[in-house]
Design an enzyme around this catalytic site. Structure first.
Site, PDB file in Angstrom:
ATOM      1  N   HIS A  49       0.857  -1.192   0.000  1.00 58.63           N
ATOM      2  CA  HIS A  49       0.000   0.000   0.000  1.00 58.63           C
ATOM      3  C   HIS A  49       0.888   1.235   0.000  1.00 58.63           C
ATOM      4  CE1 HIS A  49      -2.976   2.967   1.150  1.00 58.63           C
ATOM      5  NE2 HIS A  49      -3.891   2.098   0.783  1.00 58.63           N
ATOM      6  N   GLU A  96      -3.779   2.736  -7.331  1.00 56.39           N
ATOM      7  CA  GLU A  96      -4.230   3.848  -6.487  1.00 56.39           C
ATOM      8  C   GLU A  96      -3.243   5.009  -6.588  1.00 56.39           C
ATOM      9  OE1 GLU A  96      -6.652   2.011  -2.899  1.00 56.39           O
ATOM     10  OE2 GLU A  96      -4.574   2.363  -2.376  1.00 56.39           O
TER      11      GLU A  96
END
Ligand code: G3P
Length: 230
Positions: A98, A146
């Site tokens: 992430h 993302e």
């Protein structure tokens, strides 16, 4: 340990380390997501805080993911998170890399290989189409594109940067068509989800649009509305 497989489309809610989704509140949010998923048949996954993983996984049937894992085996690794530990805590898989918890590519490679042996599902987060392609080459189950600059803004990647999503989808098709593509950052409404699906993804990864919402139920129902077959 949970053993069920994921179905698609998938809405994956990352609880991050928000106070709104910590501890008992995290369990409440997980229960809301589970209830709506059961009622509508739409797959809603959750990624609770690491310290809440076992506690929440023991009380819901929703697919539970860890937010992070390290590339180490059980042993002398203080402060690390192993694949075995998240599996034993009841997770079916994990996010990895992430943008708020980056992991080196060689470590992602090790994690993906070990996860396959353990039957765990890996979602590798990425920031650009090129990195998405590179990570797809490692054969995780899913990648989630993302753009970090849109995370937490409420400006949806599927509308603000559709080319980042479509380029990622195209490159993944070329590099490794078995890898499924999610997108995330700023996803808040059903319209954002519908746009993501039109761009070729199989679902979304999101956090603040649900976690920070005043009414979780309304937020989740709104998100999945375009996914429900009428
Ligand atoms: O992991 C999901 C994420 O980074 C996107 O966050 O708050 O923009 O939905 P958010």
């Amino acid at each position: 340990m949970q053993s069920r497989k994921i179905s698609f489309p998938l809405v994956l809610i990352n609880f991050k380390t928000y106070r709104e989704s910590s501890g008992k509140k995290g369990l409440e949010l997980a229960k809301v997501a589970e209830r709506i998923a059961k009622e509508t048949g739409i797959e809603i996954g959750i990624a609770p805080q690491l310290t809440d993983l076992a506690f929440i996984a023991s009380q819901v049937e929703a697919p539970v993911f860890s937010q992070h894992v390290d590339d180490v085996e059980p042993g002398s690794y203080t402060g690390h998170v192993t694949l075995e530990a998240i599996r034993d805590a009841g997770a079916i898989g994990t996010l990895v890399n992430h943008s708020e918890r980056r992991v080196r590519a060689d470590q992602v490679d090790t994690i993906v290989k070990r996860a396959k042996q353990l039957g765990l599902t890996i979602v590798v987060c990425t920031n650009t189409p090129e990195v998405t392609a590179a990570m797809a080459a490692l054969s995780p189950d899913m990648v989630a594109i993302e753009p970090p600059e849109l995370i937490g803004t409420g400006i949806p990647v599927s509308k603000a940067k559709p080319e980042v999503v479509t380029n990622s989808v195209e490159l993944v098709k070329r590099v490794n068509p078995n890898v499924k593509v999610l997108c995330g950052a700023g996803i808040t409404t059903g319209d954002d989800v519908a746009a993501a699906m039109r761009l070729g993804t199989v679902g979304v990864l999101l956090a603040s649009g649900v976690v920070k919402a005043k009414d979780w139920e309304k937020a989740i129902r709104g998100l999945i509305e375009p996914l429900i077959k009428k």
